[in-house]
Design an enzyme around this catalytic site. Sequence first.
Site, PDB file in Angstrom:
ATOM      1  N   TRP A   1     -12.466  -3.591  -4.514  1.00 19.50           N
ATOM      2  CA  TRP A   1     -12.459  -5.029  -3.778  1.00 19.50           C
ATOM      3  C   TRP A   1     -13.868  -5.219  -3.339  1.00 19.50           C
ATOM      4  O   TRP A   1     -14.297  -6.520  -3.348  1.00 19.50           O
ATOM      5  CB  TRP A   1     -11.176  -5.023  -2.506  1.00 19.50           C
ATOM      6  CG  TRP A   1     -10.086  -4.977  -3.036  1.00 19.50           C
ATOM      7  CD1 TRP A   1      -9.111  -4.028  -2.519  1.00 19.50           C
ATOM      8  CD2 TRP A   1      -9.488  -5.577  -3.978  1.00 19.50           C
ATOM      9  NE1 TRP A   1      -8.133  -4.274  -3.365  1.00 19.50           N
ATOM     10  CE2 TRP A   1      -8.122  -5.181  -4.102  1.00 19.50           C
ATOM     11  CE3 TRP A   1      -9.731  -6.871  -4.948  1.00 19.50           C
ATOM     12  CZ2 TRP A   1      -7.402  -5.431  -5.026  1.00 19.50           C
ATOM     13  CZ3 TRP A   1      -8.833  -7.281  -5.599  1.00 19.50           C
ATOM     14  CH2 TRP A   1      -7.455  -6.977  -5.699  1.00 19.50           C
TER      15      TRP A   1
ATOM     16  N   ASP B   1     -14.554  -6.538   5.185  1.00 19.65           N
ATOM     17  CA  ASP B   1     -13.105  -6.802   4.826  1.00 19.65           C
ATOM     18  C   ASP B   1     -12.159  -5.714   5.347  1.00 19.65           C
ATOM     19  O   ASP B   1     -12.271  -4.415   4.901  1.00 19.65           O
ATOM     20  CB  ASP B   1     -13.141  -6.866   3.229  1.00 19.65           C
ATOM     21  CG  ASP B   1     -11.928  -6.867   2.646  1.00 19.65           C
ATOM     22  OD1 ASP B   1     -10.867  -7.120   3.129  1.00 19.65           O
ATOM     23  OD2 ASP B   1     -11.731  -6.830   1.401  1.00 19.65           O
TER      24      ASP B   1
ATOM     25  N   LYS C   1      -1.433  -7.558   3.859  1.00 17.06           N
ATOM     26  CA  LYS C   1      -1.250  -5.929   3.811  1.00 17.06           C
ATOM     27  C   LYS C   1      -0.661  -5.429   5.264  1.00 17.06           C
ATOM     28  O   LYS C   1       0.172  -4.722   5.055  1.00 17.06           O
ATOM     29  CB  LYS C   1      -2.538  -5.246   3.716  1.00 17.06           C
ATOM     30  CG  LYS C   1      -3.343  -5.950   2.580  1.00 17.06           C
ATOM     31  CD  LYS C   1      -2.827  -5.415   1.235  1.00 17.06           C
ATOM     32  CE  LYS C   1      -3.071  -6.160   0.036  1.00 17.06           C
ATOM     33  NZ  LYS C   1      -4.740  -6.340  -0.275  1.00 17.06           N
TER      34      LYS C   1
HETATM   35  C1  LIG Z   1      -5.647  -6.810  -1.361  1.00 18.04           C
HETATM   36  C2  LIG Z   1      -6.983  -6.879  -1.051  1.00 18.04           C
HETATM   37  C3  LIG Z   1      -7.863  -7.852  -1.488  1.00 18.04           C
HETATM   38  C4  LIG Z   1      -7.577  -8.896  -2.424  1.00 18.04           C
HETATM   39  O1  LIG Z   1      -6.725  -9.881  -1.554  1.00 18.04           O
HETATM   40  P1  LIG Z   1      -6.111 -11.350  -2.277  1.00 18.04           P
HETATM   41  O2  LIG Z   1      -5.641 -11.756  -0.673  1.00 18.04           O
HETATM   42  O3  LIG Z   1      -5.314 -11.134  -3.018  1.00 18.04           O
HETATM   43  O4  LIG Z   1      -7.221 -12.083  -2.381  1.00 18.04           O
HETATM   44  C5  LIG Z   1      -9.178  -7.511  -1.068  1.00 18.04           C
HETATM   45  N1  LIG Z   1      -9.838  -6.708  -0.058  1.00 18.04           N
HETATM   46  C6  LIG Z   1      -8.841  -5.769   0.289  1.00 18.04           C
HETATM   47  C7  LIG Z   1      -9.599  -4.712   1.100  1.00 18.04           C
HETATM   48  C8  LIG Z   1      -7.389  -5.725  -0.336  1.00 18.04           C
HETATM   49  O5  LIG Z   1      -6.777  -4.691   0.238  1.00 18.04           O
END
Ligand SMILES: *Cc1c(COP(=O)(O)O)cnc(C)c1O
Length: 360
Positions: free
Chosen positions: A101, A171, A195
């Site tokens: 990511w 993030d 998540k």
């Molecule tokens: C799942 C995830 C993403 C991607 O998320 P989307 O909502 O599918 O764009 C990005 N960063 C992290 C840390 C993730 O766990």
Amino acid sequence: MGRVYNFSAGPAVLPEEVLKEAAAEMLDYQGSGQSVMEMSHRSKVFDKIIKDAEQDLRDLLNIPDNYKVLFLQGGAHLQFAMIPMNLMKNKVADYIVTGQWAKRAFKEAQKFGDAKCIASSEDKTFSYIPDCSDLPIDDNADYVYICENNTIYGTKFKTLPNTKGKDLVADVSSCFLSEPMDVSKYAVIYGGAQKNIGPAGVVIAIIREDLITEDVLPGTPTMLQYKTHADNDSLYNTPPCYGIYICGKVFKWLKKQGGLAAMKEYNEKKAAILYDFLDQSKLFKGTVEKNSRSLMNVPFVTGDADLDAKFIKAATEAGFVNLKGHRSVGGMRASIYNAMPIEGVEKLVAFMKKFEAENA
Ligand SMILES: *Cc1c(COP(=O)(O)O)cnc(C)c1O
């Protein structure tokens, strides 16, 4: 069939209490005669839902007054672009690449300016967090970017990087609200809800106010400017109303659990059950360096792909679902977010012990 123990990395398990409440309110939300799915986002009823959600989030994270909370859409992926479009004033940014990511965010930022990778753990399949105490931060860097918890690889930053005075962007999709955090150490914190917080379709961004300006990269669409959403309290256009409503319920549930300090304690206890087992098992082993281990995502392998597949199949049949590792790494991964009860982890470990005895 009853409810399973769901170890999915995302969309993921939600507190049963929240789902039951939502079910009870499905046809008639608190005497409004409507479902939250059916009501105007400009109505008084919804206004209270979104305002309460923001306030509860502020309470949980102790968000300082000079930070805005935005409820956005487009997944974490859209933030990979919105961050450089809104923050790259000098067109320079430093990225710490600790997984898939972070790498995607880094690649996206390269479209907009001079994004540099200043540290990476790709040499060992992202199984650790690199030392970030003295990195070559660019003097002109608009920000330093991290993915704080690496969902796929199961690593987490235990200390934040030394950004040498530059703004930190994080993030936190897969560790959001799993433990307290000092918001003032960040310029931007964002995460997808699916998540650890709520349903897919909502992204929450917490942004220091001075960064929300009209001075964005030329051509940045209206919808991709933080200012558009900040000026309109996340109601510039129709927001993901139902998702925000569920997030709000999860915030209230977290408060009831005792807040984020209590969640941290609970999550540490849960993760220790699994890690302690992995550390003494002769069949299963964790794939992450000990001091980089995530409390939320726990990848492990047997070392034999056929045995991994056999385990995943047997576990699924026993009601432990979504244990397959990410398609890019294989093996297994147990995501044990806030809403995974401790019994789920205890029972999984008991199942793993039995599987180990039978397959020794
Ligand atoms: C799942 C995830 C993403 C991607 O998320 P989307 O909502 O599918 O764009 C990005 N960063 C992290 C840390 C993730 O766990």
